[in-house]
Design a protein around this motif. Structure first.
Motif, mmCIF file in Angstrom:
data_model
loop_
_atom_site.group_PDB
_atom_site.id
_atom_site.type_symbol
_atom_site.label_atom_id
_atom_site.label_comp_id
_atom_site.label_asym_id
_atom_site.label_seq_id
_atom_site.Cartn_x
_atom_site.Cartn_y
_atom_site.Cartn_z
ATOM 1 N N LEU A 33 0.803 -1.233 0.000
ATOM 2 C CA LEU A 33 0.000 0.000 0.000
ATOM 3 C C LEU A 33 0.834 1.280 0.000
ATOM 4 O O LEU A 33 0.460 2.261 -0.614
ATOM 5 C CB LEU A 33 -0.929 -0.022 1.227
ATOM 6 C CG LEU A 33 -2.092 0.952 1.231
ATOM 7 C CD1 LEU A 33 -3.066 0.672 0.105
ATOM 8 C CD2 LEU A 33 -2.832 0.902 2.565
ATOM 9 N N CYS A 34 1.944 1.267 0.726
ATOM 10 C CA CYS A 34 2.831 2.447 0.805
ATOM 11 C C CYS A 34 4.225 1.941 0.444
ATOM 12 O O CYS A 34 5.019 1.610 1.329
ATOM 13 C CB CYS A 34 2.834 3.028 2.214
ATOM 14 S SG CYS A 34 1.201 3.341 2.878
ATOM 15 N N GLY A 72 12.108 -0.923 -0.913
ATOM 16 C CA GLY A 72 12.910 -1.975 -0.275
ATOM 17 C C GLY A 72 12.090 -3.236 0.008
ATOM 18 O O GLY A 72 12.506 -4.347 -0.323
ATOM 19 N N LYS A 73 10.924 -3.038 0.599
ATOM 20 C CA LYS A 73 10.104 -4.211 0.954
ATOM 21 C C LYS A 73 9.464 -4.803 -0.298
ATOM 22 O O LYS A 73 9.283 -6.019 -0.382
ATOM 23 C CB LYS A 73 9.051 -3.831 2.007
ATOM 24 C CG LYS A 73 9.692 -3.424 3.318
ATOM 25 C CD LYS A 73 8.687 -3.164 4.397
ATOM 26 C CE LYS A 73 9.359 -2.567 5.623
ATOM 27 N NZ LYS A 73 9.827 -1.162 5.408
ATOM 28 N N ASP A 118 2.051 4.116 -3.962
ATOM 29 C CA ASP A 118 2.530 5.150 -3.037
ATOM 30 C C ASP A 118 1.887 6.470 -3.474
ATOM 31 O O ASP A 118 1.880 6.787 -4.667
ATOM 32 C CB ASP A 118 4.059 5.259 -3.051
ATOM 33 C CG ASP A 118 4.583 5.971 -1.825
ATOM 34 O OD1 ASP A 118 5.108 5.307 -0.907
ATOM 35 O OD2 ASP A 118 4.448 7.224 -1.761
ATOM 36 N N PHE A 174 -1.984 6.242 -5.915
ATOM 37 C CA PHE A 174 -3.242 6.667 -5.285
ATOM 38 C C PHE A 174 -3.013 7.030 -3.822
ATOM 39 O O PHE A 174 -2.045 6.574 -3.208
ATOM 40 C CB PHE A 174 -4.260 5.512 -5.289
ATOM 41 C CG PHE A 174 -4.827 5.215 -6.647
ATOM 42 C CD1 PHE A 174 -5.733 6.083 -7.254
ATOM 43 C CD2 PHE A 174 -4.482 4.040 -7.305
ATOM 44 C CE1 PHE A 174 -6.261 5.785 -8.488
ATOM 45 C CE2 PHE A 174 -5.010 3.746 -8.550
ATOM 46 C CZ PHE A 174 -5.903 4.622 -9.144
ATOM 47 N N ASP A 175 -3.963 7.769 -3.265
ATOM 48 C CA ASP A 175 -4.018 7.909 -1.821
ATOM 49 C C ASP A 175 -4.416 6.528 -1.288
ATOM 50 O O ASP A 175 -5.520 6.042 -1.589
ATOM 51 C CB ASP A 175 -5.059 8.977 -1.450
ATOM 52 C CG ASP A 175 -5.271 9.064 0.052
ATOM 53 O OD1 ASP A 175 -4.625 8.307 0.805
ATOM 54 O OD2 ASP A 175 -6.082 9.907 0.465
ATOM 55 N N GLY A 176 -3.536 5.923 -0.531
ATOM 56 C CA GLY A 176 -3.776 4.558 -0.048
ATOM 57 C C GLY A 176 -5.077 4.420 0.742
ATOM 58 O O GLY A 176 -5.687 3.357 0.752
ATOM 59 N N CYS A 177 -5.500 5.527 1.381
ATOM 60 C CA CYS A 177 -6.726 5.468 2.192
ATOM 61 C C CYS A 177 -7.931 5.124 1.323
ATOM 62 O O CYS A 177 -8.914 4.578 1.811
ATOM 63 C CB CYS A 177 -6.978 6.806 2.887
ATOM 64 S SG CYS A 177 -5.611 7.330 3.905
ATOM 65 N N ASP A 201 2.886 -0.514 5.178
ATOM 66 C CA ASP A 201 4.119 0.021 5.780
ATOM 67 C C ASP A 201 3.983 1.547 5.805
ATOM 68 O O ASP A 201 4.412 2.229 4.881
ATOM 69 C CB ASP A 201 5.321 -0.430 4.931
ATOM 70 C CG ASP A 201 6.642 -0.047 5.559
ATOM 71 O OD1 ASP A 201 6.747 -0.079 6.793
ATOM 72 O OD2 ASP A 201 7.575 0.291 4.806
ATOM 73 N N PRO A 222 3.589 5.735 6.656
ATOM 74 C CA PRO A 222 4.465 6.856 7.037
ATOM 75 C C PRO A 222 4.405 7.010 8.560
ATOM 76 O O PRO A 222 3.337 6.824 9.157
ATOM 77 C CB PRO A 222 3.831 8.067 6.336
ATOM 78 C CG PRO A 222 2.429 7.667 6.031
ATOM 79 C CD PRO A 222 2.423 6.177 5.876
ATOM 80 N N LEU A 265 -5.035 4.111 6.743
ATOM 81 C CA LEU A 265 -4.309 3.243 5.804
ATOM 82 C C LEU A 265 -4.480 1.771 6.186
ATOM 83 O O LEU A 265 -4.691 0.922 5.317
ATOM 84 C CB LEU A 265 -2.821 3.634 5.762
ATOM 85 C CG LEU A 265 -2.522 4.952 5.041
ATOM 86 C CD1 LEU A 265 -1.106 5.437 5.319
ATOM 87 C CD2 LEU A 265 -2.729 4.791 3.523
HETATM 88 C C1 LIG Z 1 7.692 4.092 5.466
HETATM 89 S S1 LIG Z 1 7.559 4.680 3.863
HETATM 90 C C2 LIG Z 1 7.395 3.185 2.947
HETATM 91 C C3 LIG Z 1 8.697 2.464 2.764
HETATM 92 C C4 LIG Z 1 8.597 1.312 1.790
HETATM 93 N N1 LIG Z 1 7.579 0.365 2.163
HETATM 94 C C5 LIG Z 1 9.916 0.601 1.656
HETATM 95 O O1 LIG Z 1 10.119 -0.442 2.266
HETATM 96 O O2 LIG Z 1 10.777 1.099 0.924
HETATM 97 C C6 LIG Z 1 5.936 5.292 3.832
HETATM 98 C C7 LIG Z 1 5.457 5.717 2.472
HETATM 99 O O3 LIG Z 1 4.081 6.041 2.576
HETATM 100 C C8 LIG Z 1 3.779 6.990 1.577
HETATM 101 N N2 LIG Z 1 2.481 7.581 1.915
HETATM 102 C C9 LIG Z 1 2.203 8.605 2.739
HETATM 103 N N3 LIG Z 1 0.886 8.824 2.778
HETATM 104 C C10 LIG Z 1 0.313 7.916 1.962
HETATM 105 C C11 LIG Z 1 -1.025 7.639 1.570
HETATM 106 N N4 LIG Z 1 -2.038 8.348 2.029
HETATM 107 N N5 LIG Z 1 -1.235 6.627 0.702
HETATM 108 C C12 LIG Z 1 -0.203 5.896 0.224
HETATM 109 N N6 LIG Z 1 1.068 6.124 0.546
HETATM 110 C C13 LIG Z 1 1.324 7.108 1.411
HETATM 111 C C14 LIG Z 1 4.965 7.933 1.621
HETATM 112 O O4 LIG Z 1 5.090 8.613 0.400
HETATM 113 C C15 LIG Z 1 6.117 6.966 1.896
HETATM 114 O O5 LIG Z 1 6.767 6.633 0.699
#
Ligand SMILES: C[S@@+](CC[C@H](N)C(=O)[O-])C[C@H]1O[C@@H](n2cnc3c(N)ncnc32)[C@H](O)[C@@H]1O
Length: 389
Positions: free
Chosen positions: A186-187, A192-193, A210, A242-245, A261, A263, A297
């Motif tokens: 989702l994010c 990396g993941k 993202d 998209f906005d993950g929400c 995963d 923010p 999220l």
């Molecule tokens: C902790 S990081 C993710 C790291 C990633 N999973 C990795 O392992 O590389 C959180 C991510 O959430 C994204 N993010 C923030 N708000 C979001 C939303 N409403 N929907 C989707 N993604 C979102 C940010 O842009 C950011 O890249």
């Protein structure tokens, strides 16, 4: 002349009368520019001292020291690269250990977390999911603070390994991916993941999302640097921004596995790096809104999981408010909507990897890797939920 005088005085309403106060007697206490400027890293540390000293008690001083010391990395081997096995051998010759592959031997070695020693391993072997033998993450042994060299390209331009906090592979292992699974990340950025879950070669379809356009571009770049073009051109991997929400409604009940995963306050980054710091004064509101966004999220992740599917929620923060409280709140909200979700035991994960990572003693829900000077990974929190209807 009159206008000139007016600019030098301010009007003060005092008991229905109007008084003029000469400028030199005025107190300007609230101007943003005159407030003392502390670095964001200092504000973060003050904030953590106040909250984590209560939350972690006598563990906090050692976690604090570790967070302020150099972090350890892991090299996630890219098995799409033709040089994967050569690189693995080279790193092993330098003393690195594949912490995933070597977990079978953990019974014989010294666990970092004292509680792990008390566990009946024979009882747990049956509960332990099979981990794909294809995913390898090499780390330097406990106490060895050697650093990895930058990764090299193979003849087709693919990089041999991806450097990341080795603990961030754990949420991917917690997903327990099986052949043919449809997965939502989702994010996902910077990826990396995403890369870790693709290393298992089990995924039949992956949607990596993202909300940030620039970070989605980084995610695309990561995948292009590590995966053959033909794999990316198949319809198997889709990238969205998209906005993950909102993805929960769009992709309702579609995925076998969902990684959320979120923010977060990125604690280690916040105490060490001034750039893009969540504790910068300009980001106060954003920071305060984090738990709400995290719940939204996670709820989206629950909606996107099919009945019987699993969701892993993860952060890189120690904060109870962003970890256990978010999970508990999402479970309540799901229940109110008639969706039943159960917390899944990740005890097997902490037992398998307790000689690589230092896990926090029993939490109410989920598991937490604590930074530790002998194993300076994390913080990484993860909690696994199963949707049953
Ligand atoms: C902790 S990081 C993710 C790291 C990633 N999973 C990795 O392992 O590389 C959180 C991510 O959430 C994204 N993010 C923030 N708000 C979001 C939303 N409403 N929907 C989707 N993604 C979102 C940010 O842009 C950011 O890249």
């Amino acid at each position: 002349m009159a206008a000139y005088i007016c600019t030098r005085f301010c009007i003060n309403k005092f008991k229905d009368s109007v008084r003029f106060i000469p400028r030199r007697y005025r107190v300007k206490s609230k101007w943003a520019q005159t407030r003392p400027k502390f670095p964001s890293t200092t504000i973060a540390l003050q904030n953590f001292d106040a909250t984590y000293s209560i939350q972690l008690g006598n563990l906090w001083p050692s976690v604090r020291v570790a967070m302020l010391s150099e972090q350890k990395y892991g090299a996630l081997i890219n098995n799409f690269s033709s040089t994967a096995s050569v690189i693995t051998s080279e790193l092993q010759a330098e003393g690195c250990i594949d912490f995933i592959g070597s977990h079978q031997h953990s019974k014989d070695s010294m666990p970092l977390h004292k509680d792990s020693a008390e566990v009946d391993v024979s009882k747990l072997a049956t509960q332990e999911p099979t981990i794909s033998p294809d995913i390898k993450c090499l780390v330097f042994p406990q106490g060895d603070i050697s650093r990895f060299k930058p990764s090299r390209q193979d003849s087709s331009g693919l990089l041999g390994y991806y450097l990341l906090d080795a603990a961030s592979v754990l949420p991917v292992l917690a997903l327990d991916l099986q052949l043919g699974h449809a997965v939502l990340d989702l994010c996902a950025a910077p990826g990396g993941k995403t890369l870790a879950l693709l290393q298992t070669h089990t995924v039949s379809f992956l949607l990596a999302n993202d909300s940030s356009g620039s970070r989605t571009a980084r995610l695309c770049k990561t995948l292009q640097s590590y995966m053959p073009r033909e794999n990316l051109e198949e319809n198997k991997i889709q990238i969205s921004s998209f906005d993950g929400c909102k993805l929960g409604q769009i992709e309702e009940k579609r995925f076998d596995r969902v990684l959320v995963d979120v923010p977060c306050t990125t604690d280690r980054h916040s105490v060490m790096v001034e750039d893009n710091n969540m504790f910068n004064r300009s980001r106060t509101k954003e920071r305060q809104r984090l738990p709400l966004l995290q719940i939204q999220l996670l709820m989206a992740g629950i909606h996107a999981a099919r009945p019987g599917g699993d969701i892993v929620y993860s952060t890189c923060s120690l904060s109870q408010l962003q970890n256990e409280c978010v999970v508990q709140q999402a479970i309540c909200q799901a229940q109110e909507m008639g969706i039943s979700v159960q917390v899944q035991d990740l005890g097997w994960l902490t037992r398998c990897f307790s000689n690589t990572f230092y896990f926090a003693p029993q939490l109410s829900v989920g598991e937490l890797v604590l930074p530790h000077l002998c194993a300076n990974f994390g913080p990484i929190y993860m909690c696994k939920l199963r949707r049953s209807n």
